[in-house]
Design an enzyme around this catalytic site. Structure first.
Site, PDB file in Angstrom:
ATOM      1  N   LYS A 106      44.191  45.584 -28.235  1.00 21.33           N
ATOM      2  CA  LYS A 106      43.818  46.960 -28.531  1.00 21.33           C
ATOM      3  C   LYS A 106      42.435  47.162 -27.930  1.00 21.33           C
ATOM      4  O   LYS A 106      41.444  46.632 -28.427  1.00 21.33           O
ATOM      5  CB  LYS A 106      43.786  47.194 -30.043  1.00 21.33           C
ATOM      6  CG  LYS A 106      43.324  48.598 -30.370  1.00 21.33           C
ATOM      7  CD  LYS A 106      43.091  48.835 -31.835  1.00 21.33           C
ATOM      8  CE  LYS A 106      42.132  50.003 -31.941  1.00 21.33           C
ATOM      9  NZ  LYS A 106      41.862  50.410 -33.299  1.00 21.33           N
ATOM     10  N   GLY A 118      37.908  55.852 -39.563  1.00 18.43           N
ATOM     11  CA  GLY A 118      37.479  55.724 -40.955  1.00 18.43           C
ATOM     12  C   GLY A 118      37.134  57.025 -41.642  1.00 18.43           C
ATOM     13  O   GLY A 118      36.720  57.024 -42.799  1.00 18.43           O
ATOM     14  N   ALA A 131      43.499  55.985 -35.772  1.00 21.25           N
ATOM     15  CA  ALA A 131      42.263  56.444 -36.422  1.00 21.25           C
ATOM     16  C   ALA A 131      42.344  57.878 -36.927  1.00 21.25           C
ATOM     17  O   ALA A 131      42.930  58.747 -36.280  1.00 21.25           O
ATOM     18  CB  ALA A 131      41.053  56.340 -35.487  1.00 21.25           C
ATOM     19  N   GLY A 132      41.769  58.072 -38.101  1.00 17.76           N
ATOM     20  CA  GLY A 132      41.656  59.410 -38.664  1.00 17.76           C
ATOM     21  C   GLY A 132      42.561  59.673 -39.849  1.00 17.76           C
ATOM     22  O   GLY A 132      42.325  60.599 -40.614  1.00 17.76           O
ATOM     23  N   ASN A 149      43.748  51.558 -40.804  1.00 16.19           N
ATOM     24  CA  ASN A 149      43.189  50.467 -41.595  1.00 16.19           C
ATOM     25  C   ASN A 149      42.535  51.011 -42.859  1.00 16.19           C
ATOM     26  O   ASN A 149      42.982  50.771 -43.974  1.00 16.19           O
ATOM     27  CB  ASN A 149      42.183  49.676 -40.751  1.00 16.19           C
ATOM     28  CG  ASN A 149      41.665  48.429 -41.470  1.00 16.19           C
ATOM     29  OD1 ASN A 149      42.024  48.129 -42.589  1.00 16.19           O
ATOM     30  ND2 ASN A 149      40.815  47.678 -40.803  1.00 16.19           N
ATOM     31  N   THR A 150      41.481  51.827 -42.682  1.00 11.73           N
ATOM     32  CA  THR A 150      40.696  52.291 -43.825  1.00 11.73           C
ATOM     33  C   THR A 150      41.542  53.064 -44.840  1.00 11.73           C
ATOM     34  O   THR A 150      41.329  52.919 -46.052  1.00 11.73           O
ATOM     35  CB  THR A 150      39.539  53.186 -43.333  1.00 11.73           C
ATOM     36  OG1 THR A 150      38.852  52.489 -42.303  1.00 11.73           O
ATOM     37  CG2 THR A 150      38.568  53.511 -44.447  1.00 11.73           C
TER      38      THR A 150
END
Lengths: 66, 260
Positions: free
Chosen positions: B102, B163, B189-190, B211-212
């Site tokens: 990635k 995040g 992301a987001g 992830n977050t």
């Protein structure tokens, strides 16, 4: 002799990369090693002797996302 | 009827799950392992960092991950130049013996937005070196097309800053990217909550990476399950084909036979 490992000075007895990793308690299969900015293939850990002034980067996988 | 063989294919490799998850920010390895398991993800991202030489007491991530079950996707998080990102990818390949990376090259610490100029440079070198490159990029169709032309195996536009949990801020750009490239489009992301993941999939994206949103939830394992269901529901709704939006009502019950 003196080498640099992950940015820190280290004083070690002459050894191969393999033996040095084991002396640090590192499983050679779980890391990647850069010797003087070049990737050192795992197959060469046992045959590569560390020399005075060598610089090593030893990395592994840690938790991460983006 | 929809056929039951809907696979995500990246560089010729087939995956049943369209949800990819990170391994960062968990309270402990036990929670991480449970969340990943429940998410159903088959591709998981990891970071590449220096081994702590002076303190070897900490457990290693790979002690907790079944490498037969998961495809590791090492990232270049924290790299701000093409040079650093390339170096990290080479180390990752040696550590993990897989070509999947990635690729992210960041432009700024506050936004973590991509530096697309450096990203394109790094992608060209890595593709030439045989890497399977999955680049994290802006939601910019022109950059995505360039990444595809360079030989990237997928493009991973952001939905919002890493995040941030702001969701898919520009679904129109994501739609244009989907029309522009032929490689898989994975929103990276987001995502903040399940509906964000579902929206990405309803737009026609091939996958979502997060992830977050999971690791930072009050109950990460429960959120992992919510994300799994959202990705599946969104994908199925996309394949089922939604009704067109209309400004006025269209009764569902017949008008014939009304009593008055």
């Amino acid at each position: 002799m003196n080498i640099t490992t992950n940015g820190e000075a280290a004083s070690i007895d002459p050894s191969t990369v393999q033996d040095y990793l084991i002396s640090l308690g590192i499983d050679p299969l779980r890391v990647a090693v850069e010797l003087n900015l070049d990737i050192l293939p795992k197959a060469q850990y046992q045959t590569t002797l560390l020399k005075e002034g060598d610089s090593l980067e030893i990395v592994h996988f840690v938790g991460g996302g983006a | 009827m929809l056929e039951n063989n809907d696979k995500l294919i990246i560089a010729g490799r087939e995956f049943d799950s369209r949800l990819m998850v990170g391994t960062g920010k968990y309270a402990d390895f036990h929670e991480m392992v449970r969340a990943i398991e429940v998410s159903g993800a088959q591709i998981i991202t990891v970071a590449v960092r220096r081994v702590n030489i002076s303190d070897r007491s900490k457990e290693s991530l790979l002690d907790h991950i079944d490498l037969k079950k998961y495809t590791l996707l090492p990232n270049t998080a924290g790299c701000y130049t093409a040079e650093d990102a390339i170096r990290t990818c080479r180390l990752a390949r040696e550590a993990g013996l897989s070509d999947f990376v990635k690729l992210e090259v960041l432009g700024d610490e506050k936004t973590l937005f991509p530096n697309n100029e450096e990203l394109l440079k790094a992608a060209a070198v890595l593709v030439a070196e045989g890497f399977t490159v999955l680049p994290y990029t802006s939601d910019d169709p022109i950059v995505c097309k360039k990444l595809e032309d360079l030989g990237c195996a997928a493009v991973m536009p952001l939905g919002a800053p890493i995040g941030s949990g702001l969701g898919i801020r520009n679904p129109y750009n994501i739609r244009i990217i989907l029309e522009t490239v032929k490689v898989p489009v994975i929103v990276d992301a987001g995502v903040g909550t399940a509906s964000d993941a579902a929206i990405a999939m309803e737009l026609g994206c091939h996958g979502v990476l997060m992830n977050t949103a999971i690791a930072g939830a009050k109950d990460p394992v429960a959120m992992a399950e919510a994300m799994k269901l959202a990705v599946e529901a969104g994908r199925l709704a996309y394949r089922a084909g939604r009704i067109p939006m209309k400004l006025y009502a269209n009764a569902s019950s017949p008008l014939a036979g009304l009593i008055a």
